[in-house]
Design a protein around this motif. Structure first.
Motif, PDB file in Angstrom:
ATOM      1  N   ARG A 117      48.820  48.219  41.772  1.00  0.00           N
ATOM      2  CA  ARG A 117      48.282  47.553  40.576  1.00  0.00           C
ATOM      3  C   ARG A 117      47.759  46.165  40.912  1.00  0.00           C
ATOM      4  O   ARG A 117      46.701  45.748  40.433  1.00  0.00           O
ATOM      5  N   ALA A 118      48.506  45.425  41.718  1.00  0.00           N
ATOM      6  CA  ALA A 118      48.093  44.073  42.070  1.00  0.00           C
ATOM      7  C   ALA A 118      46.765  44.057  42.811  1.00  0.00           C
ATOM      8  O   ALA A 118      45.985  43.105  42.701  1.00  0.00           O
ATOM      9  N   LEU A 119      46.491  45.122  43.551  1.00  0.00           N
ATOM     10  CA  LEU A 119      45.254  45.221  44.316  1.00  0.00           C
ATOM     11  C   LEU A 119      44.155  45.952  43.556  1.00  0.00           C
ATOM     12  O   LEU A 119      43.060  46.148  44.087  1.00  0.00           O
ATOM     13  N   GLY A 120      44.437  46.354  42.319  1.00  0.00           N
ATOM     14  CA  GLY A 120      43.439  47.046  41.516  1.00  0.00           C
ATOM     15  C   GLY A 120      43.107  48.430  42.024  1.00  0.00           C
ATOM     16  O   GLY A 120      41.980  48.922  41.838  1.00  0.00           O
ATOM     17  N   ILE A 121      44.085  49.101  42.647  1.00  0.00           N
ATOM     18  CA  ILE A 121      43.867  50.424  43.229  1.00  0.00           C
ATOM     19  C   ILE A 121      44.358  51.480  42.241  1.00  0.00           C
ATOM     20  O   ILE A 121      45.513  51.457  41.816  1.00  0.00           O
ATOM     21  N   ARG A 122      43.510  52.410  41.910  1.00  0.00           N
ATOM     22  CA  ARG A 122      43.845  53.432  40.923  1.00  0.00           C
ATOM     23  C   ARG A 122      44.827  54.446  41.501  1.00  0.00           C
ATOM     24  O   ARG A 122      44.682  54.917  42.627  1.00  0.00           O
ATOM     25  N   SER A 123      45.850  54.790  40.687  1.00  0.00           N
ATOM     26  CA  SER A 123      46.842  55.791  41.061  1.00  0.00           C
ATOM     27  C   SER A 123      47.122  56.646  39.837  1.00  0.00           C
ATOM     28  O   SER A 123      47.981  56.315  39.019  1.00  0.00           O
ATOM     29  N   THR A 124      46.404  57.736  39.709  1.00  0.00           N
ATOM     30  CA  THR A 124      46.516  58.573  38.522  1.00  0.00           C
ATOM     31  C   THR A 124      47.905  59.169  38.371  1.00  0.00           C
ATOM     32  O   THR A 124      48.447  59.252  37.260  1.00  0.00           O
ATOM     33  N   ASN A 125      48.504  59.571  39.502  1.00  0.00           N
ATOM     34  CA  ASN A 125      49.824  60.208  39.424  1.00  0.00           C
ATOM     35  C   ASN A 125      50.968  59.205  39.468  1.00  0.00           C
ATOM     36  O   ASN A 125      52.140  59.586  39.377  1.00  0.00           O
ATOM     37  N   GLY A 126      50.664  57.931  39.603  1.00  0.00           N
ATOM     38  CA  GLY A 126      51.701  56.918  39.620  1.00  0.00           C
ATOM     39  C   GLY A 126      52.538  56.903  40.880  1.00  0.00           C
ATOM     40  O   GLY A 126      53.591  56.251  40.916  1.00  0.00           O
ATOM     41  N   VAL A 127      52.109  57.594  41.923  1.00  0.00           N
ATOM     42  CA  VAL A 127      52.865  57.650  43.174  1.00  0.00           C
ATOM     43  C   VAL A 127      52.061  57.074  44.328  1.00  0.00           C
ATOM     44  O   VAL A 127      52.518  56.189  45.050  1.00  0.00           O
TER      45      VAL A 127
END
Length: 340
Positions: A117-127
């Motif tokens: 999140r801090a790097l603005g990287i998307r993680s759809t599955n939250g893992v």
């Protein structure tokens, strides 16, 4: 079909490790329901060194080894700063997220997710990140290890900088360890030690990990025996590391940004405060460094173990007390009274 590392990462999700941050709620009064009361009642579970750089000092079981959790990231930070100074690494060096996440086996606490999140990287599955080819910088991974307690980032740095470089750095502040965190997480899942390199390359072992995940204890209390057997170091060593890194501009910037991110104002006479800490079930570890305007330096390391879940939930209060002890003589005196 061969099992890929990303298939494994998308499958795994168990709760456990975390970083911690100081809160602003701690008081400087000693009572049975605050951390000073806990320290008085559990002196054998505490190792501490506090030196405010102004003549105030507290030392309690300074050379007793206790678990360090993510506070050990100061070793990786120190090795990184030395590598940059020697020209062996560049802060702007690009690293694919997939290379970083090779070392990620989700044990909860949200550290890796906070890094994404801090790097603005998307993680759809939250893992894990959606795009394993997304590039971050080596400096980003140092920040993930120091500010978010991201164990995968720490293990990537161990791989990138070399185990020997970390050992040489740790040897300057005995006794601090050079853990391979993924190996400890695999021990939690499998109940035995396995070689991390084998795990990274062996689909059968990866499948075994997936099969064993339902058997992993879910509660913090169930994980406390495991956490108590993870990497250990001394309060004296951690204190020396924080004191030394106040003089290393690149390392100091990371530690002081970790403190500034929490919204702490600097009181008059203070040039900077650096912070790194972490927790595991039953374990809290806190390290600070302070630079005074007159050039003097203070530092602190407080390690506690066998902490039950209600108190673990108040770990941020302990971190705040340690910070205040370096800045306020009355709080430092309360530490001395609680541990004497």
């Amino acid at each position: 079909m061969l099992l890929t590392r990303r298939d494994l990462l998308r499958t795994c999700g168990v709760a456990g490790a975390a970083t911690l941050a100081p809160t602003a709620t701690a008081a400087a009064t000693a009572g049975p329901d605050d951390w000073f009361g806990w320290l008085r009642a559990h002196r054998r579970q505490v190792a501490a060194v506090l030196d405010d750089g102004r003549g105030g000092r507290v030392a309690h079981r300074p050379d007793e080894r206790q678990p360090l959790a993510s506070a050990v990231a100061v070793v990786h930070l120190g090795a990184y700063a030395r590598a940059v100074e020697a020209g062996a690494a560049r802060p702007e060096e690009r690293v694919g997220v997939g290379e970083w996440e090779r070392y990620h086996l989700d044990v909860g606490g949200g550290a890796h997710q906070a890094s994404l999140r801090a790097l603005g990287i998307r993680s759809t599955n939250g893992v894990v990140a959606d795009d394993p080819h997304h590039a971050v910088t080596l400096d980003d991974l140092v920040a993930a290890a120091v500010r978010h307690g991201d164990h995968a980032a720490a293990d990537f740095l161990r791989h990138r900088l070399g185990e020997q470089a970390l050992r040489e750095t740790a040897a300057r502040w005995p006794t601090l360890p050079v853990p391979e965190v993924l190996g400890e997480v695999l021990r939690l899942v499998l109940g035995r030690r396995v070689d991390v390199r084998r795990y990274l390359d062996d689909p059968r072992l990866q499948l075994e990990v997936i099969g064993r995940l339902p058997d992993v204890p879910r509660s913090p209390e169930g994980r406390r025996p495991w956490a108590g057997g993870t990497w250990t170091g001394t309060a004296a060593g951690l204190n020396r590391a924080h004191r030394a890194l106040t003089a290393v501009p690149l390392a100091r910037a990371h530690l002081e940004r970790a403190d500034a991110d929490l919204g702490h104002p600097l009181p008059p006479g203070v040039a900077g405060v650096g912070f790194a800490g972490g927790s595991l079930p039953g374990v809290v570890a806190v390290g600070f460094g302070v630079r005074w305007d007159d050039g003097s330096v203070g530092s602190a390391a407080v390690l506690v173990e066998e902490v039950d879940e209600p108190w673990a939930g108040r770990a941020g209060e302990l971190a705040e007390l340690v910070r205040r002890a370096l800045l306020e003589p009355v709080v430092l005196r309360e530490f001395r009274a609680s541990l004497s």
